[in-house]
Design a protein around this motif. Structure first.
Motif, mmCIF file in Angstrom:
data_model
loop_
_atom_site.group_PDB
_atom_site.id
_atom_site.type_symbol
_atom_site.label_atom_id
_atom_site.label_comp_id
_atom_site.label_asym_id
_atom_site.label_seq_id
_atom_site.Cartn_x
_atom_site.Cartn_y
_atom_site.Cartn_z
ATOM 1 N N VAL A 413 0.859 -1.223 0.022
ATOM 2 C CA VAL A 413 -0.074 -0.153 0.066
ATOM 3 C C VAL A 413 0.897 1.155 0.052
ATOM 4 O O VAL A 413 0.426 2.279 -0.542
ATOM 5 C CB VAL A 413 -0.725 0.006 1.314
ATOM 6 N N ALA A 414 1.865 1.044 0.777
ATOM 7 C CA ALA A 414 2.881 2.185 0.890
ATOM 8 C C ALA A 414 3.448 2.354 -0.622
ATOM 9 O O ALA A 414 3.731 3.670 -0.942
ATOM 10 C CB ALA A 414 3.801 2.005 1.884
ATOM 11 N N SER A 421 -8.187 -3.232 -1.657
ATOM 12 C CA SER A 421 -7.764 -4.602 -1.122
ATOM 13 C C SER A 421 -7.699 -5.504 -2.609
ATOM 14 O O SER A 421 -6.652 -6.390 -2.448
ATOM 15 C CB SER A 421 -8.509 -5.280 0.066
ATOM 16 N N ALA A 422 -8.539 -5.557 -3.060
ATOM 17 C CA ALA A 422 -8.744 -6.728 -4.197
ATOM 18 C C ALA A 422 -7.400 -6.488 -5.197
ATOM 19 O O ALA A 422 -6.847 -7.291 -5.521
ATOM 20 C CB ALA A 422 -9.834 -6.208 -5.167
ATOM 21 N N ALA A 423 -7.120 -5.258 -5.409
ATOM 22 C CA ALA A 423 -6.085 -4.899 -6.352
ATOM 23 C C ALA A 423 -4.499 -4.924 -5.513
ATOM 24 O O ALA A 423 -3.807 -5.784 -5.928
ATOM 25 C CB ALA A 423 -6.087 -3.381 -6.864
ATOM 26 N N ILE A 424 -4.613 -4.843 -4.424
ATOM 27 C CA ILE A 424 -3.604 -5.146 -3.521
ATOM 28 C C ILE A 424 -3.212 -6.687 -3.405
ATOM 29 O O ILE A 424 -2.058 -7.087 -3.541
ATOM 30 C CB ILE A 424 -3.641 -4.405 -2.036
ATOM 31 N N ASN A 425 -4.346 -7.364 -3.202
ATOM 32 C CA ASN A 425 -4.171 -8.796 -3.490
ATOM 33 C C ASN A 425 -3.819 -9.389 -4.516
ATOM 34 O O ASN A 425 -2.955 -10.450 -4.529
ATOM 35 C CB ASN A 425 -5.451 -9.509 -2.792
ATOM 36 N N SER A 564 -11.588 -5.971 -11.428
ATOM 37 C CA SER A 564 -10.774 -5.148 -11.101
ATOM 38 C C SER A 564 -10.295 -3.973 -12.074
ATOM 39 O O SER A 564 -9.441 -3.749 -12.873
ATOM 40 C CB SER A 564 -9.226 -5.849 -11.135
ATOM 41 N N SER A 565 -11.286 -2.858 -11.898
ATOM 42 C CA SER A 565 -11.534 -1.718 -12.923
ATOM 43 C C SER A 565 -10.437 -0.711 -12.454
ATOM 44 O O SER A 565 -10.455 0.404 -13.195
ATOM 45 C CB SER A 565 -12.843 -1.471 -13.150
ATOM 46 N N SER A 566 -9.668 -1.004 -11.341
ATOM 47 C CA SER A 566 -8.810 0.033 -11.073
ATOM 48 C C SER A 566 -7.453 0.352 -11.735
ATOM 49 O O SER A 566 -6.869 1.163 -11.303
ATOM 50 C CB SER A 566 -8.660 -0.154 -9.498
ATOM 51 N N THR A 567 -7.320 -0.488 -12.687
ATOM 52 C CA THR A 567 -6.233 -0.484 -13.465
ATOM 53 C C THR A 567 -6.101 0.906 -14.284
ATOM 54 O O THR A 567 -6.923 1.371 -14.729
ATOM 55 C CB THR A 567 -6.372 -1.751 -14.636
ATOM 56 N N GLY A 598 2.248 -10.446 -13.739
ATOM 57 C CA GLY A 598 1.601 -8.966 -13.527
ATOM 58 C C GLY A 598 0.398 -8.960 -14.418
ATOM 59 O O GLY A 598 0.315 -9.550 -15.455
ATOM 60 N N GLY A 599 -0.566 -8.501 -13.884
ATOM 61 C CA GLY A 599 -1.786 -7.915 -14.748
ATOM 62 C C GLY A 599 -2.810 -7.199 -13.978
ATOM 63 O O GLY A 599 -2.392 -7.164 -12.832
ATOM 64 N N GLY A 600 -3.803 -6.795 -14.641
ATOM 65 C CA GLY A 600 -4.828 -6.375 -13.763
ATOM 66 C C GLY A 600 -4.363 -4.935 -13.008
ATOM 67 O O GLY A 600 -3.702 -4.218 -13.735
#
Length: 620
Positions: A413-414, A421-425, A564-567, A598-600
DNA sequence: GCACCTTTGAAGTTT
DNA sequence: AAACTTCAAAGGTGC
């Protein structure tokens, strides 16, 4: 091994406790800028406490040698002092030993160094010179402890910690400037009232659970008077008698009792906030709270060190001990109320069974859950309680990846701007695969220990017990997955038929790499088709191996097959894993793909996969 | 306020 | 026995 950890935990927490208590007694601040002598002295105090704890709590004399590394302690005076005092067996004796040493420290440090008298305000300096029989804050009226009958049998480490937590949780005692909490009367004199005595004195709980604990505070004449008064009042109202009894104990008599009562109370948001001392500026003080079973409401974001790992286990061990103590206490209270008030049941003092996971983030939540149940039981005590009693939710032990996530989440996160969290995960999942076997094995070992401890704490527990705990969510998920034809089914085909029988995979699952486009001007392979994502799966997209030794450029749209639309960035970069074929043309036969590439949302970090860390490969 | 998302792994259930 | 499901953590998001 577990016993060893418990011993270490006991030693540690006791040392900390006595460290703070000693400072309180001395009336000085925990000032890191103090001279080395002072710090060293405090350390010696802690060492004494360790020794005392070991000698007190251990029935095995061999533990003594493990308690303190005397070789490292080159303070001959300390050793001599410790040697001279013999083996402490009670709390009072331990405190006396510390005060003996404290008086020496005081004379050496604070007097000789012209220590400001303001720092010792309210402290009777002469008290330190009465090293032969200093008064004890828990035994204010006892000038000395001459006979064994006068001695209070020593509490366990858990009791000491609880006591300490009780002291530190009192908002009135907390110095907002980060100083240690102090008693208003650090040094007690003969004028201390009986009430003071009762308030300061810890209740003594018998550790032998096969016997009824000796609730000494009930023996106090003043308390008994109140209890009897209460009894007289409440005999006409049987249902409220225990509550009244508890209330009388809680309000007026015993600090530890009130502490237990707090545990049973419903913790309000305000109270939890007031207990949260994380931001009060005294890290050491907060750390001391961190190990206490009551105050540990919030988790620090720092990575788990070995010490933290031990602390986590410690916390759970202490929690277990705490439960036992609480059970003993409640049994005692009920039994006592039985005797005094004439009751036969213990309805109003439910025995709490704390959840397994008491890490700070979930502790309050779980406590709320429990106490809500408790509250409902108490408020509906006229109903049939037995049917409403729900088993406490004991959570599953964390697996290796969960432990890894918990440790690394803050770091990710830092590093990233992402907060979801979904993206972090997703990132964490990829990084998990990037870890070497050695690094992963560390977490597998932790997970194994977690499971082992969980089994010991909850021998009858099964993961089945938690099935249906979030049934609605799972039901919906299940329904959705049956209609989902995306990567999820791909996963099923791969799982069902295996990589060796790809001819049996359904069409969306069948590998079809023809969609991968050519090399661009920079020597990078650019994947143009969304089908690639659906075919290979999001987690496997980025490190498609060509032969260039360059970078695979993934269109953003193809890297996100789910929500995961935060891309945010347009491409995901990943180093190629295989060797180059030398002609700049992607080789699609016999190439390897790193699972979990990597992806998303990972692209939001623009992370590059480590070329030397391909832990798992999937042959296409 | 609660379910969802997303990850891996353990353990339970189903086929 | 293999496949499948559920639940652990986390916190933003959406309903």
């Amino acid at each position: 091994m577990l016993d060893k950890v418990k011993q270490l935990c006991n030693q540690w927490s006791t040392a900390e406790l006595f460290y703070h208590r000693s400072i309180q007694r001395l009336g000085v601040h925990s000032d890191k800028s103090s001279s080395k002598t002072s710090i060293y002295s405090i350390m010696a105090l802690a060492a004494i406490a360790l020794t005392g704890e070991c000698l007190i709590t251990s029935k095995n004399s061999h533990i003594k040698s493990d308690c303190v590394d005397w070789e490292k302690n080159d303070n001959k005076i300390d050793q001599q002092l410790i040697t001279n005092v013999g083996k402490p067996k009670t709390l009072a004796e331990v405190e006396n030993i510390i005060l003996q040493f404290a008086s020496t420290v005081y004379e050496q440090q604070y007097c000789c160094d012209n220590y400001s008298s303001s720092n010792l305000k309210g402290i009777d300096k002469s008290e330190f010179k009465k090293s032969s029989s200093p008064s004890c804050i828990w035994h204010p009226n006892a000038k000395s402890y001459g006979t064994p009958n006068e001695l209070e049998q020593c509490s366990t480490a858990a009791e000491i910690i609880l006591e300490f937590a009780s002291l530190t949780s009192s908002a009135a005692l907390i110095n907002m400037h980060g100083n240690l909490p102090k008693y208003s009367n650090v040094v007690l004199d003969d004028s201390a009232t009986v009430q003071d005595s009762i308030i300061r004195s810890p209740a003594v709980l018998n550790n032998n659970y096969n016997q009824l604990p000796d609730v000494s505070f009930v023996k106090d004449s003043k308390l008994i008077d109140q209890v009897l008064t209460t009894s007289a009042i409440s005999t006409s109202n049987r249902d409220n008698s225990i509550d009244t009894f508890s209330r009388n104990l809680e309000i007026s008599q015993n600090r530890r009792k009130s502490k237990f009562a707090r545990r049973i109370e419903i913790p309000t948001l305000e109270s939890s906030k007031s207990n949260n001392l994380k931001n009060r500026g005294d890290e050491k003080y907060f750390h001391s709270l961190k190990i206490s079973p009551i105050m540990n409401f919030e988790e620090t974001a720092s990575p788990i060190s070995k010490v933290d790992s031990v602390s986590a286990i410690h916390e759970r061990v202490i929690n277990n001990i705490f439960k036992s103590q609480l059970n003993a206490f409640t049994n005692a209270a009920c039994t006592k109320s039985d005797t005094i008030v004439g009751l036969s049941e213990c309805e109003s003092l439910p025995i709490l069974d704390a959840p397994y996971d008491l890490t700070i983030g979930t502790k309050l939540k779980n406590m709320n859950l429990e106490t809500k149940n408790t509250s409902s039981i108490q408020t509906n005590d006229t109903k049939d309680i037995s049917n409403d009693k729900k088993k406490p939710h004991i959570k599953k032990p964390l697996n290796a990846f969960m432990l890894y996530m918990k440790e690394m989440r803050a770091k990710v996160v830092a590093e990233c701007t992402l907060k979801e969290s979904a993206a972090i995960n997703q990132i964490l999942g990829r990084r998990w695969h990037e870890l070497s076997r050695e690094e992963q094995s560390k977490y597998y070992e932790k997970a194994r220990q977690e499971r082992q401890l969980h089994m010991e704490l909850y021998p009858g527990w099964s993961a089945r017990d938690n099935y249906g705990y979030v049934s609605k969510k799972k039901k919906r998920k299940k329904d959705r997955s049956t209609t989902d034809s995306g990567g999820n089914n791909m996963k099923k085909c791969r799982a069902r038929f295996g990589l060796d029988q790809q001819n049996q995979w359904c069409k969306p699952c069948s590998p079809n790499l023809s969609v991968i486009s050519t090399v661009n001007n920079n020597g990078n392979v650019v994947i143009n088709s969304n089908a690639a994502a659906n075919t290979i799966g999001v987690s496997m997209l980025a490190p498609i191996v060509s032969g260039i030794g360059g970078t695979v450029m993934l269109p953003n749209s193809s890297s996100s097959s789910s929500s995961s639309s935060s891309t945010s960035s347009s491409h995901t970069h990943a180093h190629l894993m295989a060797s180059s074929n030398g002609n700049g043309v992607a080789s699609l036969n016999g190439i390897s793909v790193t699972a979990g590439g990597g992806g998303g949302a990972a692209s939001a970090c623009s992370q590059q996969l480590s070329p030397q860390a391909p832990p798992t490969y999937v042959n296409l």
